[in-house]
Design a protein around this motif. Structure first.
Motif, PDB file in Angstrom:
ATOM      1  N   VAL A  43       0.833  -1.208   0.000  1.00 23.28           N
ATOM      2  CA  VAL A  43       0.000   0.000   0.000  1.00 23.28           C
ATOM      3  C   VAL A  43       0.863   1.252   0.000  1.00 23.28           C
ATOM      4  O   VAL A  43       2.043   1.222   0.372  1.00 23.28           O
ATOM      5  N   GLY A  44       0.242   2.367  -0.383  1.00 22.97           N
ATOM      6  CA  GLY A  44       0.926   3.651  -0.408  1.00 22.97           C
ATOM      7  C   GLY A  44       0.217   4.603  -1.343  1.00 22.97           C
ATOM      8  O   GLY A  44      -0.682   4.208  -2.105  1.00 22.97           O
ATOM      9  N   LYS A  67       4.530   1.539  -6.256  1.00 21.65           N
ATOM     10  CA  LYS A  67       3.914   0.223  -6.058  1.00 21.65           C
ATOM     11  C   LYS A  67       3.752  -0.544  -7.372  1.00 21.65           C
ATOM     12  O   LYS A  67       4.161  -1.699  -7.482  1.00 21.65           O
ATOM     13  N   THR A  68       3.137   0.112  -8.359  1.00 22.29           N
ATOM     14  CA  THR A  68       2.880  -0.562  -9.633  1.00 22.29           C
ATOM     15  C   THR A  68       4.180  -0.895 -10.351  1.00 22.29           C
ATOM     16  O   THR A  68       4.319  -1.985 -10.929  1.00 22.29           O
ATOM     17  N   VAL A  78       0.021 -11.149  -9.579  1.00 17.58           N
ATOM     18  CA  VAL A  78       0.152  -9.767  -9.109  1.00 17.58           C
ATOM     19  C   VAL A  78      -1.138  -9.040  -9.469  1.00 17.58           C
ATOM     20  O   VAL A  78      -1.495  -8.952 -10.640  1.00 17.58           O
ATOM     21  N   CYS A  79      -1.840  -8.563  -8.453  1.00 11.58           N
ATOM     22  CA  CYS A  79      -3.106  -7.847  -8.651  1.00 11.58           C
ATOM     23  C   CYS A  79      -2.845  -6.361  -8.445  1.00 11.58           C
ATOM     24  O   CYS A  79      -2.622  -5.923  -7.315  1.00 11.58           O
ATOM     25  N   ASP A  80      -2.884  -5.592  -9.526  1.00  9.54           N
ATOM     26  CA  ASP A  80      -2.607  -4.156  -9.462  1.00  9.54           C
ATOM     27  C   ASP A  80      -3.921  -3.390  -9.349  1.00  9.54           C
ATOM     28  O   ASP A  80      -4.647  -3.256 -10.328  1.00  9.54           O
ATOM     29  N   ILE A  98      -1.548  -4.971  -4.934  1.00 14.74           N
ATOM     30  CA  ILE A  98      -1.109  -3.571  -4.906  1.00 14.74           C
ATOM     31  C   ILE A  98      -2.349  -2.698  -4.826  1.00 14.74           C
ATOM     32  O   ILE A  98      -3.255  -2.827  -5.650  1.00 14.74           O
ATOM     33  N   ALA A  99      -2.415  -1.818  -3.827  1.00 14.21           N
ATOM     34  CA  ALA A  99      -3.617  -0.997  -3.647  1.00 14.21           C
ATOM     35  C   ALA A  99      -3.291   0.244  -2.838  1.00 14.21           C
ATOM     36  O   ALA A  99      -2.281   0.303  -2.135  1.00 14.21           O
TER      37      ALA A  99
END
Length: 338
Positions: A62-63, A69-70, A192-194, A226-227
């Motif tokens: 997170v951030g 992140k991505t 990987v879930c973006d 990633i969120a």
């Protein structure tokens, strides 16, 4: 104690991890001049990130937008080329793979993208979309590919009757289910879930999050999620890493990081999450961060968060805090115990 004996715990810890990332860096050159040949600096999008994910585990990253992140997720899959560091999936060094070996290895790691419509070819119907990864990797005959597509659609809650339809004919939630189905077709080890639900309505977000949980149990999947939405990460993740300006500033299991945040940035993020209890919402302390996220091309000296931190001291400008472990399985990069 011999050198071999001393090294044994480290090998044992690594062997437990499906994904192991060490000191990963992704720096993009800043070019200048008439033909843009002169490099005048670098954007340090990811700047020395290390983490590991055990098989069957979900790691939430997170951030704020722009923290890297991505880019980190894309570098793990070698969609972006790392500048330095290593990525290991199982026993394989992903960063060392080249050309054909890398192409074959991609079947073990897939990605669910943030924009379900933008990630699906509008000229392909569902059967073509789902069969494409199988064709690229030479998996099965046409009949076997269709059978697997039908089974995968059923797993994500879509009927086989949609096989001839095109992406624009679906709702946002259905398109994201298609994106998940496509990632599942090769039965990968890591997905990987973006931002997998950020483009969806709130009512649909819960359905997709529950689907990801169910698929993890059914197929034994490992997720890197990633969120920027802390509620989403809390629902999905076993461990959480908080990223700021290209670095991990805090990492712990999901409950610990939400109940006992130790980094000022984590505290600020959590203070912005609305509480369902009106009495708690009325009395809780809000931490308002001043200023904008600094440029990753010219990060602050010392602690990168110090320019926005309400607890910053002189030492924060002079020394970069290391990622220390003040409690079991809880790491934080801060000079102080808050």
């Amino acid at each position: 104690m011999s050198a071999d004996t001393a090294a044994e715990p480290q090998r044992s810890e690594t062997s437990m991890s499906l994904l192991s990332v060490e000191d990963l860096e992704v720096h993009f050159p800043i070019r200048s001049g008439i033909v843009l040949e002169r490099i005048v600096g670098h954007v340090r999008a990811v700047d020395g990130v290390s983490l590991s994910i055990d098989a069957g585990q979900t790691y939430g990253l997170v951030g704020e937008s722009g923290c890297g992140k991505t880019t980190f997720g894309r570098a793990v899959l070698r969609i972006e080329e790392p500048t330095a560091g290593s990525v290991r999936l199982g026993d394989a060094d992903v960063t060392a793979l080249r050309s054909e070996r890398l192409r074959r290895f991609r079947s073990k790691m897939q990605m669910v993208f943030q924009d379900p419509l933008g990630s699906l070819n509008p000229r392909h119907n569902v059967e073509m979309l789902l069969a494409e990864p199988l064709k690229v990797h030479g998996v099965g005959s046409k009949a076997e590919q269709r059978k697997l597509a039908v089974e995968t659609l059923d797993a994500v809650g879509l009927p086989s009757s949609v096989m001839e339809r095109y992406p624009h004919e679906f709702s946002g939630g259905q398109r994201q289910r298609l994106g998940i189905a496509r990632a599942l077709m090769l039965r990968p080890d890591l997905i990987v879930c973006d931002e997998p639900v950020s483009a969806l309505d709130v009512s649909i977000q819960a359905q997709v999050m529950n689907l990801l949980d169910e698929l993890q149990d059914e197929f034994g999947l490992t997720y890197l999620v990633i969120a920027h939405d802390l509620a989403v990460v809390r629902h999905l993740s076993d461990r959480v890493g908080v990223m700021y300006l290209g670095k991990i500033v805090e990492e712990a299991d999901s409950e610990s990081i939400y109940e006992h945040p130790r980094h000022p940035y984590t505290k600020a993020l959590l203070s912005a999450v609305p509480q369902p209890d009106p009495e708690v919402e009325a009395t809780r302390e809000r931490i308002i961060l001043k200023g904008d996220l600094p440029s990753p091309a010219n990060p602050p000296s010392g602690c990168r968060f110090r320019t926005r931190c309400p607890w910053a001291q002189d030492i924060c400008a002079d020394e970069e805090p290391i990622l220390r472990q003040p409690a079991p399985a809880h790491k934080v990069a801060c000079h102080f115990d808050l």
